[in-house]
Design an enzyme around this catalytic site. Sequence first.
Site, short mmCIF file in Angstrom:
data_model
loop_
_atom_site.label_atom_id
_atom_site.label_comp_id
_atom_site.label_asym_id
_atom_site.label_seq_id
_atom_site.Cartn_x
_atom_site.Cartn_y
_atom_site.Cartn_z
CG ASP A 310 4.86 -6.60 -9.31
OD1 ASP A 310 5.16 -7.92 -9.69
OD2 ASP A 310 4.54 -6.39 -8.36
C1 BGC Z 1 4.04 -9.42 -6.92
C2 BGC Z 1 5.52 -9.31 -6.74
C3 BGC Z 1 6.30 -10.71 -6.81
C4 BGC Z 1 5.97 -11.11 -8.41
C5 BGC Z 1 6.72 -12.38 -8.96
C6 BGC Z 1 3.84 -10.15 -8.42
O1 BGC Z 1 2.74 -10.29 -8.69
O2 BGC Z 1 3.68 -8.21 -6.71
O3 BGC Z 1 5.68 -8.93 -5.32
O4 BGC Z 1 7.73 -10.79 -6.70
O5 BGC Z 1 4.58 -11.40 -8.47
O6 BGC Z 1 6.03 -13.64 -7.99
#
Ligand code: BGC
Length: 765
Positions: A310
Amino acid sequence: MKRSVLITLLLLAQSSVFAQSLFQLNEKTEKEIDEIIAELTLVQKVGQTCQITLDAILARDEAGNLLEPIQFDPAKFNEALCDYGVGSILNVSSHTLTLEEWNGLLPKVNNAFLNKKIPVPIIYGIDAIHGVNYTVGATLFPQEIGLAATWNNELALRFGEITAYEMRKTGLRWNFSPVLDLGRQPLWSRYFETLGEDPYLAGQLSEQIILGYQGKTGSYLDNYHVAACLKHFVGYSMPQSGRDRTPAWIPKKFMTELYLPPFKKAIDAGAMTLMINSGDLNAVPGHANKALLTDLLKDQWGFQGFTVSDWEDFIMLETVHDLANSPSEAIAMAINAGVDMSMVPNAPQYKTYCELLVTCVENGDVSIERLNDAVRRILRVKMATGLYDKKTYKETDYPLFASEEFKKSAKQSALESITLLKNEENILPLAKNTRVLVAGPTSNNLTYINGAWTHTWQGVDTSYNTKDCETIHSAIAEKVGAQNCEFAQGARLFFTDGWEDATLTDTADFKTKAAKSDVIVLCIGELPATEKPGDIRSLRMLNAQIELAKMAYRTGKPVVLVLVEARPRVIHEIVDGAEAIFQTYLPGDYGGSALADLLFGDANPSGKLPYSYPKYDGVIEYYDRPKSVDRSGKSNAFDAFDPEWEFGFGMSYTEFSYSNLKLNKTEMTQSDELEISIDVTNSGSRGGKEVVQVYLSDVKASIVPNGKRLRRYEKIELKPNETKTVKFILAKADLQFSDVDGNWIIEPGTFQIEISGIKSNFDLK
Ligand code: BGC
């Protein structure tokens, strides 16, 4: 009677011998991948594991502002894609782009590969979590929690198919969805992104969503499907503090029974990618958890696709979790634990990542075999999503983008999700000549019924709102006529110092308009928000909205309370005063018109809660509680399970009666199946849909058994006076539970089946 015989099963679901994800490429493709890997330099291999945000390569003016319309900065583009060999791009910079704008960007990325400027195509990832929310005009569905409230597998499939289709029209092939974290911590800001509290319901629906995203063509996608990404492996949704990305503590029993099964089911269904939990679980950060990422997911479950970190998470192994002494050590730790692709979004961070990983491989902190394995997994998905296929697709290949057919499906999901929780003296449905005051902060705004991840990350920018979609207010005005529909906001929601807040507004206006109306439809809820901005300090509905409801009750007019909320906010003190209550969750672009259809009887509610709605702030309960929680009729009797409304609850404008529960045997052996049937009759005067829910409980066990667990469900439609016999089959795996060490076991003895309060027992020999 406590049983002495304990049959410990070698857990099928966790055994490498049987693991077989549907995502398996053929030998020919694996050989092609060998050849590609052999041609790549170390820098290029490392680049494949690197994912940056679009922002990192966009052109800016001297003040640092993005040039509009957004466009690539050629130097940054070349540096990232050619020099560093970056393998993936994600997201959109606080924008929702038109199809034309996407079309101005994505072919440039693709051409870099086609023109041989880069050796491997780029995979572009996006959070199309309730429809393609970063493409203007795309079809927006209810958020996942609403989809779960439909209890309708077909609608989940259709949601996946339509989202994939509209992604492909946009030129995108990788969706960071579905979220499979269980919704068991309602304080969590991303509760609405989950499929609710039950692992069986979440598992069934996620399987359909994945089929919808990836299609039924097996491991190689056709032109109408996209790769799914399961999020966020695992335990992310259970922060003990309720705050996003804070530690979770989950006993092994609950990991096995609750948190892992939806992921296992989705991997079995062929999901190609998986995103890792940003927080730490039982003191181990998601990105350093080799036992979960490598031993369980890849080795035992046989996952062939790739894992992606993430946002900025590997760095946090040094800066937040304090496991690593340096960025370099953090990188080695994450890659060695099983992270295949790192979301290192911005410059210079991504360059540091690439440079350090090259050094880690050169000095042996990360083996070349591990790096090759990560690259192989990424290449598999690039092959499977057709990125090597040089065909270009024409605008005309996707005529159904934003079509009436797709909108109808999104509206059907909203209609079947919205849940009727109270309907005193059948005040609903309302007659169409009712004079209505529509009030409340969530009644007149499309972004409030969509929530976060709508056009922008936090969903607050209204400039990209889908045209011609109704708010709750405008949809009601359309039903009763503008002359019969008053509007008063009554309260305003806002942030103060980063925390949610609310205040009463125009109360005199509210009272005047209430006096002229027959009914008040009062819409309260939450601001769109997710991740850290969505953190809250209490589950209680913000006070100004409680006060607004009380003010509405004091007018003496009947009040229909409409909840527009990302998570169940405690409203106990205003439940009694309302004549009727609807939970709409975050129903999406067609939620306003769906609610109006339900209010005025053009449709019959059939949503059922996918969670237990808490009654008291600080008291969080689950329907599948241990039996020791319920003590009715026993000594020291008190019942600790006391939610406002139970999981699976939801009313209809018609009546359903259940009879004739039959089991095909009273004794089952380990190799048998159990057939269950029940008659369901629509004994009211309207057609309607009902969710038949089959619960199972173990009467006695070696550890405290659950009072009940959902084992099957089916949504059926019945005309007035119609009866249907609904059949289900249970197998021995449905009887298993986890021991305290996280091993699945099955114990012989008596089990109870319960459907709508009707019970019948059988014995397992
Ligand atoms: C979130 C994810 C998301 C990613 C890309 C992160 O901050 O936790 O769920 O897919 O950002 O946007």
